[in-house]
Motif scaffolding. Structure first.
Motif, PDB file in Angstrom:
ATOM      1  N   PRO A 104       0.810  -1.215   0.000  1.00  0.00           N
ATOM      2  CA  PRO A 104       0.000   0.000   0.000  1.00  0.00           C
ATOM      3  C   PRO A 104       0.843   1.263   0.000  1.00  0.00           C
ATOM      4  N   VAL A 105       2.024   1.184   0.562  1.00  0.00           N
ATOM      5  CA  VAL A 105       2.875   2.356   0.615  1.00  0.00           C
ATOM      6  C   VAL A 105       3.773   2.422  -0.614  1.00  0.00           C
ATOM      7  N   PHE A 214       5.068   8.743  -5.121  1.00  0.00           N
ATOM      8  CA  PHE A 214       3.759   8.978  -4.481  1.00  0.00           C
ATOM      9  C   PHE A 214       2.872   9.939  -5.264  1.00  0.00           C
ATOM     10  N   ARG A 217      -1.271   6.482  -8.626  1.00  0.00           N
ATOM     11  CA  ARG A 217      -1.368   5.031  -8.655  1.00  0.00           C
ATOM     12  C   ARG A 217      -1.746   4.605 -10.073  1.00  0.00           C
ATOM     13  N   TRP A 219      -4.090   3.120 -11.243  1.00  0.00           N
ATOM     14  CA  TRP A 219      -5.489   3.295 -11.628  1.00  0.00           C
ATOM     15  C   TRP A 219      -5.897   4.763 -11.646  1.00  0.00           C
TER      16      TRP A 219
ATOM     17  N   VAL B  93      -2.478   5.821   4.624  1.00  0.00           N
ATOM     18  CA  VAL B  93      -1.169   6.064   4.035  1.00  0.00           C
ATOM     19  C   VAL B  93      -1.288   6.545   2.600  1.00  0.00           C
ATOM     20  N   GLY B  94      -2.474   6.825   2.175  1.00  0.00           N
ATOM     21  CA  GLY B  94      -2.661   7.360   0.818  1.00  0.00           C
ATOM     22  C   GLY B  94      -2.372   6.359  -0.276  1.00  0.00           C
ATOM     23  N   CYS B  95      -2.739   5.098  -0.051  1.00  0.00           N
ATOM     24  CA  CYS B  95      -2.390   4.079  -1.040  1.00  0.00           C
ATOM     25  C   CYS B  95      -3.351   4.050  -2.210  1.00  0.00           C
ATOM     26  N   SER B  96      -4.496   4.744  -2.089  1.00  0.00           N
ATOM     27  CA  SER B  96      -5.442   4.837  -3.216  1.00  0.00           C
ATOM     28  C   SER B  96      -6.198   3.554  -3.506  1.00  0.00           C
ATOM     29  N   LEU B  97      -6.057   2.553  -2.659  1.00  0.00           N
ATOM     30  CA  LEU B  97      -6.780   1.313  -2.942  1.00  0.00           C
ATOM     31  C   LEU B  97      -8.285   1.544  -2.867  1.00  0.00           C
ATOM     32  N   ALA B 100      -9.326   2.795  -6.047  1.00  0.00           N
ATOM     33  CA  ALA B 100      -9.351   1.735  -7.057  1.00  0.00           C
ATOM     34  C   ALA B 100     -10.601   0.883  -6.899  1.00  0.00           C
ATOM     35  N   ARG B 108     -10.805  10.616  -4.378  1.00  0.00           N
ATOM     36  CA  ARG B 108      -9.592  11.135  -4.999  1.00  0.00           C
ATOM     37  C   ARG B 108      -8.525  11.224  -3.926  1.00  0.00           C
ATOM     38  N   VAL B 109      -7.410  10.588  -4.191  1.00  0.00           N
ATOM     39  CA  VAL B 109      -6.313  10.607  -3.230  1.00  0.00           C
ATOM     40  C   VAL B 109      -5.085  11.148  -3.931  1.00  0.00           C
ATOM     41  N   ALA B 111      -1.213  11.493  -2.877  1.00  0.00           N
ATOM     42  CA  ALA B 111      -0.332  11.133  -1.776  1.00  0.00           C
ATOM     43  C   ALA B 111       0.870  12.060  -1.732  1.00  0.00           C
ATOM     44  N   GLY B 123       3.080   5.413   7.826  1.00  0.00           N
ATOM     45  CA  GLY B 123       3.946   4.871   6.789  1.00  0.00           C
ATOM     46  C   GLY B 123       4.838   5.928   6.164  1.00  0.00           C
ATOM     47  N   GLU B 124       5.434   5.565   5.012  1.00  0.00           N
ATOM     48  CA  GLU B 124       6.295   6.503   4.309  1.00  0.00           C
ATOM     49  C   GLU B 124       5.481   7.620   3.696  1.00  0.00           C
ATOM     50  N   ARG B 125       4.283   7.248   3.223  1.00  0.00           N
ATOM     51  CA  ARG B 125       3.484   8.224   2.517  1.00  0.00           C
ATOM     52  C   ARG B 125       2.220   8.536   3.304  1.00  0.00           C
ATOM     53  N   PRO B 148      -6.317  -1.385   3.538  1.00  0.00           N
ATOM     54  CA  PRO B 148      -5.468  -2.345   4.234  1.00  0.00           C
ATOM     55  C   PRO B 148      -5.136  -1.915   5.663  1.00  0.00           C
ATOM     56  N   PHE B 149      -5.461  -0.691   6.029  1.00  0.00           N
ATOM     57  CA  PHE B 149      -5.093  -0.221   7.363  1.00  0.00           C
ATOM     58  C   PHE B 149      -6.309   0.140   8.214  1.00  0.00           C
TER      59      PHE B 149
END
Lengths: 805, 190, 332
Positions: A104-105, A214, A217, A219, B93-97, B100, B108-109, B111, B123-125, B148-149
């Protein structure tokens, strides 16, 4: 190709393959996907390091790596048996022992081969409960690339790239066992002109670009295929676009053009699309932003007021734009004063001779050349991707390299023979070389030794030699003759022009003595240098600059300064604000190659399509539309209102483009030499070219040579990530001369000539020939163009301050 | 269409009629005539009785702004973003899942990278921009499932009407803020 | 004297003016209440409250409605015939108000008749005046210049013809029993027994025809929202539309009043005579309630069913009723 066709059976399917091909590639032809990590044909020989591609081959008891097993006739291969699955599961499980699950990161998440392969071929769960290895999270591998060593699966791809493709040998695997990591000696930053490619080939998220870190993504984005027009290589790129803005540039494999690589200039040079200096709408003198109709009216009024005493210089333009400017001048304003070159160039007769299809080589044929002669250019600076191509030919196919330049090149290390001639001495040297190949004994004999008798001779020559006049063309054609280039398979010439689309612009009619299609000789047209003179003398009153920046890029800055000041009216199309736009009466914004729609012609004759991928800033409009509106305001009805109509008009005007359609160009482009209309190129008329070299005078002091640095210009100044590469003006000097003048590395000197001078830091170079010094063109402080006022130049050097004074 | 080949069937032939099973349709009495009128009158009276009974039963309305229907604990209302209770860092963490997974494409994310001294997330982001366009959201809860978090969950608030579409784009700050509990929750067994 | 033939009882003109104003004021006070009562009742019939947001218990709803209607643009379609289009909503209002005049609220007390006027041809007057309303509908529908309006208007006309006949026949029994066309006389004649008992069939037919007359469910064919988008009212907006609505409720009151007078013993009831008008009102409201109840219950009839019911059921039944009544009246 004479390779034998063989038939193999993969998972019960018969697949025909070429003998010697790797099993992985052959299986793919039969739609059987074998997972790989380390295998990448672009990187050269397979290494079989990752063990992901194991397959079962009947008759061989143990599993084999399909990436490094050549196919044999009758081979029966299974990729889905229990044994293979077991092995694949094991490989994935082992890889994931130490690979952190921070998808995810991780920036690669979503476009990650490791993710895909784990989902497709992995066991689904891990039995490992021990702690994973830990490294410090991302560290700077270079100012542009971050490395997260925890994620690295040690596939060697980046190391192989550094060692075998770009040959900078900076990346190494350091340490041993599970502490192994990719790094550079002494943790120095990995700075090399092609190093961005490692982020493309990394199969995990270990190597990521800071510019894309970052940002989006997979998508969130769209990939938009286009062509990079930042240098004449015209590499195929794919813009990663999010919210209609370019966020990343990646390669789009086209083995006929770029071999799947991209230089850092093209990869990271996209933030200037949105730089503050970007011109987002038409302006009048003084920076007043106006609406389009007002600006077009102002431009048309100025051009018309000159009453035919108008000239145009085209620089960064597509074929369509060049064609339109040519028409605008010739038909709309009744002037033949159109040029697309920065200084003196060849006459139409020479251009026609050099454009003959049997003389031009396809870029791909460099791979198989016997001998490569690099003459008068340093591909690394002028057309970077050619540098990789030449290295590939030498390393993988055993080609021999011969270099004949005025300045040391990046390719010197792999050359069999090297010759240095004095700045401005290309004509002389090349005619000597032609004679030497023919058997004469002279200065060029060591080089001729390598060329003589070779079958496939490729000559890569720089357009810069054309500044010496038609004599250079004569010498080049003599040399080609001597090497038997004409008509020989796999042999030919390849030009490295000064501007991106030089060939396309010449063929689209941006020459003073030839219209579109290099047709009949036109009289009375002025070339760039004559335009400058005409402006100063007042014979030309109005100037149209399309994507050209004379004050930075053209030789003899003081004269251009005078010329632009003397002009009554200047219309300038420019992407960014610069010294030239400050002098213009009307400034039109230019589209970037991410916004433009049009075609460009590669130096080898390949027409490629630049496609709009991102949104234009402000009220920027298609330049084709603006040019045709401008033509209409000048009472010239072109019938062109869009790129398709412009392309149709262009193919009609240029006979040898006539069978090219946008469908044929497609994604990979098409060489006009390979279309049926190629024979319509004008044949050289009997008259001999003038062969006298312009160089005759000798001077006192050191001969000055100049070169265009890869990183000089807006590319570094307007791209924040590339700013650290902004070149300083350096005076390159040989050790002997330095000792004579009591100069040390890093001293600041003033290089002066005929009243103008620039400041530079001293850089002592071993391989420099005595008596010459070099300065870079286009750099921000002390542009060497200020010193070039025609012909060979001798300079005086005055020490300003020493490093240890 | 020719019937000369003898293979086509004739719907009038005896064999065809025998072969099919005839079901008699159940019909009510003839709606016309005096009888019909009488029955219609009777049915009308029955209808009147039915409506009168409803009148006597009285209204069942829940008077919405004053009274609210309690929601179930798994009701999918307005989203909430969460922070770690101990460290106060954002879980996202801004993973955008979530973006998706979103079938309505309303998330809208954008990161950004955490600065070591000034961490936003663990996390890192982290999500520099996190917006949900609630005028598009279909409240399917896929974002919650994709996360996921466990950084995003669906809350219970369903009162999101607004006068301006722009106001329905909820920013990260709005989603992180403790929502006003306006909605009663159904108690156990209700 | 008013040119209305022989009048049973007439007061001084100023008293008549005052009476008219009082009746007018009371009826127009009742009308808005009627609208909110209908909506609230329909709500209750459907397990809900109905309007309850404007004022306590929603009683100020009519004010809001009227305010809204008045403030709306009086839109007129481009191809409407302007004078007729304006006249359309006025005629029904006129007819309703005229019909109100004959409803008896009580007997003559202290020299004042508790009614607008007691004409000896009361029932004929009611039919004559009531039918003027249909001119309004037909004119309005036709002059709107819209096919929906025209169709709605045509249906109104057809419905009028079909049901007016049965309605008249239904009242004939009462007239025969009372021996007078005057409503006051008819009420007086119900001293022993309300005519609803001997004339039950007549009452039913009258009420059914009354639904049709007032364009109420299940006979709201002319305005059938689903198929004719409000029939003759399609092109009307604002207060013009409002007056059509007003007339509908006024007609309900009129029909209820006539029915109460002719079948439910009019003002008669226990208690002192000053309660007479109250009794009349109570009976009228009971009938109004029936109107609303039926609306909450029955769906709209199809057009052919409507015609079938009118001509094939109601008309024979009414004729039979008249015949039987006539025989009984002659025999007794």
């Amino acid at each position: 190709m004479s390779a034998k066709e063989v038939t193999i059976v993969v998972d019960g399917r018969e697949v025909s393959a070429v003998e010697g091909e790797m099993l992985h590639d052959a299986a793919r032809k039969g739609d059987v996907e074998i997972p790989v990590f380390c295998y990448e044909p672009k990187l050269g020989e397979p290494v079989g390091a990752c063990r992901m591609c194991l397959v079962e081959i009947e008759g061989i008891p143990k599993l084999q790596t399909s990436c490094s097993t050549p196919v044999r006739d009758g081979m029966v291969v299974h990729t889905r048996t229990e044994q293979v699955k077991h092995a694949q599961n094991a490989v994935v499980e082992f890889l994931l022992v130490n690979h952190p699950l921070d998808c995810p990161v991780c920036d690669k998440g979503g476009e990650c081969p490791l993710q895909d392969i784990t989902m497709g071929w992995g066991p689904g769960k891990s039995r490992v409960i021990d702690e994973k290895r830990h490294f410090q999270k991302p560290i700077e591998l270079s100012p542009l690339v971050a490395i997260d060593r925890e994620r690295c699966i040690l596939c060697y791809r980046c190391v192989r790239f550094s060692q075998e493709v770009s040959e900078d040998s900076q990346l190494q695997l350091l340490d041993r066992g599970d502490r192994t990591f990719v790094g550079t000696f002494d943790d120095r930053p990995y700075v090399a002109p092609f190093h961005g490619n490692i982020t493309d080939i990394c199969p995990v998220g270990a190597l990521t670009s800071y510019t894309y870190r970052f940002r989006a993504r997979p998508w969130d984005i769209e990939q938009a295929g286009s062509v990079c027009t930042l240098c004449p290589s015209q590499c195929n790129v794919s813009f990663t676009v999010r919210d209609e803005k370019v966020k990343r540039v990646i390669t789009r494999d086209n083995h006929d053009v770029d071999d799947g690589w991209l230089c850092d200039r093209g990869r990271y040079g996209f933030e200037m699309f949105e730089a503050e200096e970007r011109i987002a709408g038409p302006r009048l003198k003084g920076g007043a932003e106006v609406e389009w109709d007002e600006a077009i009216a102002a431009a048309a009024a100025g051009l018309r007021a000159a009453g035919g005493e108008v000239a145009a210089i085209v620089g960064d333009a597509s074929n369509e734009e060049g064609y339109l400017v040519g028409r605008l001048l010739r038909e709309g304003l009744g002037s033949n004063d159109v040029d697309s070159r920065q200084s003196r160039g060849f006459s139409r007769a020479a251009v026609v001779r050099l454009a003959q299809p049997d003389l031009t080589i396809k870029v791909r044929e460099i791979d198989d050349a016997d001998v490569i002669l690099v003459a008068g250019t340093d591909p690394l600076h002028s057309s970077p991707i050619l540098d990789l191509r030449v290295r590939k030919a030498i390393r993988r196919n055993g080609a021999r390299l011969v270099v004949a330049t005025e300045r040391p090149t990046a390719l010197d290390g792999g050359a069999e023979a090297i010759a240095r001639y004095a700045p401005g001495g290309a004509t002389h040297f090349l005619s000597e070389l032609a004679a030497a190949v023919g058997g004469a004994e002279n200065v060029a004999s060591p080089l001729a030794e390598s060329l003589r008798g070779a079958e496939k001779v490729v000559v890569i020559w720089g357009e810069r030699i054309a500044r010496e006049g038609d004599g250079a063309a004569t010498a080049l054609l003599d040399l080609a003759d001597a090497c038997g280039v004409a008509g020989a398979e796999g042999a030919g010439l390849l030009e490295v022009p000064d501007v991106t689309n030089a060939r396309g612009l010449r063929e689209a009619g941006c020459l003073p003595d030839a219209g579109p299609g290099l047709g009949a000789e036109l009289a009375g047209g002025r070339s760039t240098e004559q335009i400058r003179a005409g402006l100063i003398s007042g014979e030309i009153k109005s100037l149209l600059l399309f994507g050209a920046d004379p004050l930075r890029d053209f030789p003899d800055t003081p004269a251009w300064e005078e010329a632009l000041t003397a002009a009554d009216h200047i219309v300038c199309f420019s992407m960014h604000e610069n010294a030239t736009t400050a002098k213009a009466d009307v400034v039109f914004p230019l589209e970037t190659h991410a916004e433009k729609d049009g075609t460009v012609t590669h130096p080898d004759g390949r027409l490629q399509r630049v496609r709009p991928s991102a949104s234009r800033p402000g009220i920027v409009q298609s330049n084709i539309v603006i040019l045709s509106l401008l033509a209409e305001t000048l009472d010239l009805s072109t019938g062109i209102d869009s790129q398709p109509t412009a392309f149709a008009a262009l193919t009609e005007a240029v006979p040898f483009y006539s069978s090219i359609t946008e469908e044929k160009i497609g994604g990979q482009g098409i060489r006009w030499q390979e279309t049926e209309a190629a024979s319509t190129i004008p044949t050289p008329d009997g008259g001999a070219l003038s062969s006298e070299p312009t160089t005759s005078a000798t001077g006192e002091g050191l001969a000055l040579g100049t070169y265009r640095d890869l990183w000089a210009g807006p590319i570094t100044e307007l791209n924040p990530p590339l700013q650290f590469l902004t070149p300083q003006q350096r005076l390159e000097i040989s050790p002997a001369d330095a000792a004579r003048l009591d100069l040390k590395q890093g001293d600041v000197v003033r290089v002066g000539q005929n009243g103008s001078s620039v400041e530079a830091h001293v850089l002592i170079k071993e391989r420099m020939s005595e008596g010459t010094v070099f300065l870079a063109e286009g750099v921000q402080g002390g542009n060497a163009n200020a010193l070039l006022n025609g012909g060979p130049v001798w300079v005086e050097i005055q020490k300003l301050s020493g490093v240890d004074a | 269409m020719s019937d000369g080949d003898g293979n086509g069937f004739d719907p009038k032939s005896a064999s065809y009629l025998d072969s099919i099973e005839v079901i008699e349709v159940q019909r009510g009495p003839n709606p016309g005539g005096v009888g019909g009128a009488y029955r219609a009158f009777g049915e009308t009276l029955r209808g009147l009785k039915t409506t009168m009974a409803r009148l006597i039963e009285g209204p069942l309305t829940i008077e919405y702004p004053e009274e609210k229907t309690p929601v179930y604990p798994r009701f999918r209302g307005r989203h909430k973003l969460h922070k770690f209770e101990d460290s106060g860092l954002e879980k996202c963490v801004g993973c955008s899942l979530c973006a998706a997974a979103c079938p309505a494409d309303c998330i809208r994310v954008v990161a950004a990278e955490n600065i070591p001294g000034d961490r936003v997330s663990a996390g890192e982001r982290y999500a520099a921009v996190y917006e949900i366009n609630l005028s598009r959201c279909i409240f399917c809860g896929y974002c919650e499932i994709a996360c996921p978090f466990d950084a995003i969950t669906m809350g219970h608030d369903y009162e999101m009407a607004d006068y301006d579409r722009g106001d329905l784009i909820f920013t990260k700050e709005m989603l992180l803020a403790e929502p006003i509990e306006r909605t009663p929750l159904k108690s156990e067994g209700e | 004297m008013l040119p209305l033939g022989e009048v049973g009882f007439a007061e001084a003109t100023w008293i008549m003016v005052v009476k008219s104003l009082v009746i007018f004021a009371i009826i127009f006070g009742i009308l808005p209440i009627l609208t909110v009562v209908e909506r609230k009742l329909i709500g209750r019939f459907q397990h809900r409250y109905g309007p309850n947001r404007v004022g306590p218990f929603g009683i100020l709803q009519p004010l809001a409605d009227v305010g809204k209607l008045i403030s709306k643009e009086s839109f007129r379609p481009a191809n409407a015939i302007s004078t007729l289009f304006v006249l359309g909503p006025l005629l029904p209002v006129l007819s309703g108000v005229l019909a109100l005049a004959i409803i008896p609220w009580g007997d003559v007390q202290n020299g004042v008749g508790f009614y607008g006027i007691d004409v000896p041809i009361g029932i004929l007057y009611f039919f004559a005046v009531g039918s003027i309303a249909f001119y309004g509908l037909v004119l309005g529908g036709w002059s709107s210049g819209s096919k929906y309006s025209l169709l709605g208007a045509m249906r109104s006309a057809a419905q009028l013809i079909s049901y007016e006949v049965s309605m008249g026949l239904a009242l004939l029994g009462v007239v025969m029993m009372a021996g007078s066309l005057s409503l006051v006389d008819a009420v007086h004649a119900q001293g022993q027994v309300w005519y609803i008992v001997p004339q039950f069939v007549g009452f039913l037919i009258f009420m059914l025809a009354g639904f049709a007359e007032t364009n109420r469910t299940p006979f709201d064919m002319p305005e059938a929202d689903a198929e004719l988008v409000q029939g003759f009212m399609t092109e009307y907006g604002g207060m013009r539309f409002g007056s059509f609505l007003l007339v509908e409720y006024m007609e309900i009151l009129v029909v209820s009043g006539i029915a109460a007078a002719l079948f439910l013993g009019g003002w008669m009831g226990p208690g002192p005579s000053f309660l007479d008008p109250i009794w009349m009102l109570v009976k009228m409201f009971a009938l109004v309630f029936v109107f609303i109840w039926v609306r909450a219950t029955l769906p709209r009839l199809r057009y052919d069913q409507l015609m079938g019911l009118g001509w094939k059921v109601l008309l024979p039944l009414a004729t039979l009723n008249v015949l039987v009544t006539a025989i009984l009246v002659v025999v007794t």
